[in-house]
Design a protein around this motif. Structure first.
Motif, mmCIF file in Angstrom:
data_model
loop_
_atom_site.group_PDB
_atom_site.id
_atom_site.type_symbol
_atom_site.label_atom_id
_atom_site.label_comp_id
_atom_site.label_asym_id
_atom_site.label_seq_id
_atom_site.Cartn_x
_atom_site.Cartn_y
_atom_site.Cartn_z
ATOM 1 N N ALA A 1 0.832 -1.208 0.000
ATOM 2 C CA ALA A 1 0.000 0.000 0.000
ATOM 3 C C ALA A 1 0.863 1.253 0.000
ATOM 4 O O ALA A 1 0.563 2.226 -0.702
ATOM 5 C CB ALA A 1 -0.916 -0.009 1.224
ATOM 6 N N HIS B 1 2.271 1.725 -3.481
ATOM 7 C CA HIS B 1 1.230 2.090 -4.433
ATOM 8 C C HIS B 1 0.782 3.534 -4.235
ATOM 9 O O HIS B 1 0.541 4.257 -5.216
ATOM 10 C CB HIS B 1 0.037 1.152 -4.270
ATOM 11 C CG HIS B 1 -1.147 1.508 -5.127
ATOM 12 N ND1 HIS B 1 -1.127 1.403 -6.502
ATOM 13 C CD2 HIS B 1 -2.385 1.980 -4.791
ATOM 14 C CE1 HIS B 1 -2.295 1.790 -6.991
ATOM 15 N NE2 HIS B 1 -3.072 2.151 -5.978
ATOM 16 N N ARG B 2 0.685 3.959 -2.981
ATOM 17 C CA ARG B 2 0.207 5.304 -2.677
ATOM 18 C C ARG B 2 1.350 6.323 -2.598
ATOM 19 O O ARG B 2 1.102 7.491 -2.284
ATOM 20 C CB ARG B 2 -0.558 5.280 -1.350
ATOM 21 C CG ARG B 2 -1.903 4.553 -1.438
ATOM 22 C CD ARG B 2 -2.522 4.385 -0.062
ATOM 23 N NE ARG B 2 -3.902 3.910 -0.164
ATOM 24 C CZ ARG B 2 -4.966 4.685 -0.119
ATOM 25 N NH1 ARG B 2 -4.821 5.996 0.016
ATOM 26 N NH2 ARG B 2 -6.192 4.181 -0.199
ATOM 27 N N VAL C 1 3.694 6.729 -0.400
ATOM 28 C CA VAL C 1 3.779 7.289 0.941
ATOM 29 C C VAL C 1 5.229 7.595 1.329
ATOM 30 O O VAL C 1 5.490 8.492 2.134
ATOM 31 C CB VAL C 1 3.138 6.310 1.955
ATOM 32 C CG1 VAL C 1 3.424 6.717 3.385
ATOM 33 C CG2 VAL C 1 1.628 6.251 1.726
ATOM 34 N N ARG D 1 -2.466 -5.083 -1.416
ATOM 35 C CA ARG D 1 -2.269 -3.656 -1.152
ATOM 36 C C ARG D 1 -3.518 -2.957 -0.621
ATOM 37 O O ARG D 1 -3.423 -1.872 -0.037
ATOM 38 C CB ARG D 1 -1.781 -2.957 -2.415
ATOM 39 C CG ARG D 1 -2.825 -2.769 -3.496
ATOM 40 C CD ARG D 1 -2.213 -2.181 -4.735
ATOM 41 N NE ARG D 1 -3.236 -1.819 -5.718
ATOM 42 C CZ ARG D 1 -2.990 -1.538 -6.982
ATOM 43 N NH1 ARG D 1 -1.741 -1.602 -7.428
ATOM 44 N NH2 ARG D 1 -3.963 -1.198 -7.803
ATOM 45 N N ASP D 2 -4.703 -3.545 -0.782
ATOM 46 C CA ASP D 2 -5.927 -2.910 -0.304
ATOM 47 C C ASP D 2 -6.424 -3.514 1.008
ATOM 48 O O ASP D 2 -7.554 -3.242 1.419
ATOM 49 C CB ASP D 2 -7.015 -3.003 -1.369
ATOM 50 C CG ASP D 2 -7.429 -4.441 -1.679
ATOM 51 O OD1 ASP D 2 -6.684 -5.369 -1.289
ATOM 52 O OD2 ASP D 2 -8.475 -4.635 -2.318
ATOM 53 N N GLU E 1 -7.153 -0.720 3.455
ATOM 54 C CA GLU E 1 -7.856 0.440 2.904
ATOM 55 C C GLU E 1 -9.287 0.505 3.449
ATOM 56 O O GLU E 1 -10.049 -0.446 3.349
ATOM 57 C CB GLU E 1 -7.885 0.360 1.386
ATOM 58 C CG GLU E 1 -8.500 1.562 0.712
ATOM 59 C CD GLU E 1 -8.410 1.491 -0.802
ATOM 60 O OE1 GLU E 1 -9.239 2.145 -1.468
ATOM 61 O OE2 GLU E 1 -7.522 0.779 -1.319
ATOM 62 N N SER F 1 -2.718 8.158 5.434
ATOM 63 C CA SER F 1 -2.266 8.146 4.042
ATOM 64 C C SER F 1 -2.405 6.779 3.396
ATOM 65 O O SER F 1 -2.434 6.661 2.168
ATOM 66 C CB SER F 1 -0.811 8.612 3.957
ATOM 67 O OG SER F 1 0.078 7.639 4.478
ATOM 68 N N GLY G 1 -5.051 5.028 3.768
ATOM 69 C CA GLY G 1 -6.481 4.840 3.555
ATOM 70 C C GLY G 1 -7.242 4.397 4.779
ATOM 71 O O GLY G 1 -8.419 4.019 4.676
#
Length: 277
Positions: free
Chosen positions: A20, A23-24, A26, A128-129, A132, A158, A160
């Protein structure tokens, strides 16, 4: 953006956080540390890290934030090797013992618990979710470093998460009821159903499968959690046993009105949960 995020332990949660975070975007760099080379390799190949290592000091040397995603019992020894100026958070399911133990070692430690997971374990189950939209409970104390608290709060946000705060002891009381107790109850139900063999499982429908899914969780991990939070879980079990006693009495006496009231009350609270999600 963090300069470097280091995750200690590439399991289900550690791997998912790494995926995550990358992907985001961060962090400029996501480093994962594992004890075994094969675990480190798997974390890198599955996209949980920009770099995966087995050298702990190398992993944390340049970190701006470290996430402890190992079993609870391993956290203290790892914490002693993290630079004291580094902000540190964790994913442990029990908070008071962790916060008490690590705050003495790490001046910038902020306890956290993302309420997400799976009955599966290991980096292979990471995604990765996973966290979230999940609630992440942050558990500061009065002495918690304010800059570290802000950093950790923004970090989980950040990714999610819906970030909320509880005192460590309050966390353990609540989570004993909404997480630890259900797991033990699901395990107990499975053992009752299969007490005389597994034939009954041939007739199980979706409801039974949904209800008992969490009983497939790793026994080693859940044993550690249960022992660490045993006092709060015991209180929750006492409350459950009391309610089960009322339910049994209503059944024995064919008290349909009482039974219906108990079921309606439970449905009301379950609907309240659905409306809040």
């Amino acid at each position: 953006m963090l300069r470097q995020l280091t995750i200690l332990g590439p399991g289900l949660l550690g791997g998912s956080i790494g995926m995550a975070a990358r992907h985001r975007k961060v962090a400029g760099k996501v480093v994962v540390w594992a004890r075994r080379p094969d675990a480190a390799d798997a974390a890198y190949k599955l996209g949980a890290a920009d770099e995966a290592v087995t050298d702990l000091r190398r992993a944390v040397a340049e970190a701006e934030l470290v996430v402890l995603a190992t079993p609870i019992g391993a956290m203290r020894s790892l914490a002693e090797q993290i630079p004291p100026g580094c902000a540190v958070t964790d994913v442990g399911s029990v908070k008071y013992p962790i916060v008490t133990a690590l705050s003495d070692v790490l001046p910038k430690f902020v306890g956290a618990h993302p309420m997400a997971g799976s009955e599966q374990a290991g980096i292979e189950a990471a995604r990765r979710d996973l966290i979230e939209g999940a609630v992440c409970i942050v558990t500061p104390q009065e002495s918690t470093d304010k800059s570290a608290l802000q950093l950790v709060f923004e970090f989980w946000k950040s990714l999610g998460c819906q970030v909320r705060t509880l005192a460590p002891l309050e966390h353990d009381e609540i989570v004993a009821r909404i997480s630890h107790l259900p797991h033990l109850v699901a395990a107990a139900v499975m053992n009752v159903v299969c007490r005389d063999g597994t034939q009954a499982l041939n007739f199980a429908g979706p409801g039974f499968k949904d209800f008992t899914r969490i009983a497939s969780g790793p026994p080693e991990m859940w044993t550690e959690i249960a022992v660490e939070n045993r006092q709060e879980i015991a209180r929750a079990l006492d409350a459950l046993i009391e309610d089960l006693g009322k339910l049994r009495a209503a059944l024995e006496n064919a008290e349909a009105i009482e039974l219906r009231a108990m079921l309606k009350r439970a449905r009301h609270f379950r609907d309240e949960l659905r409306f809040r999600q």
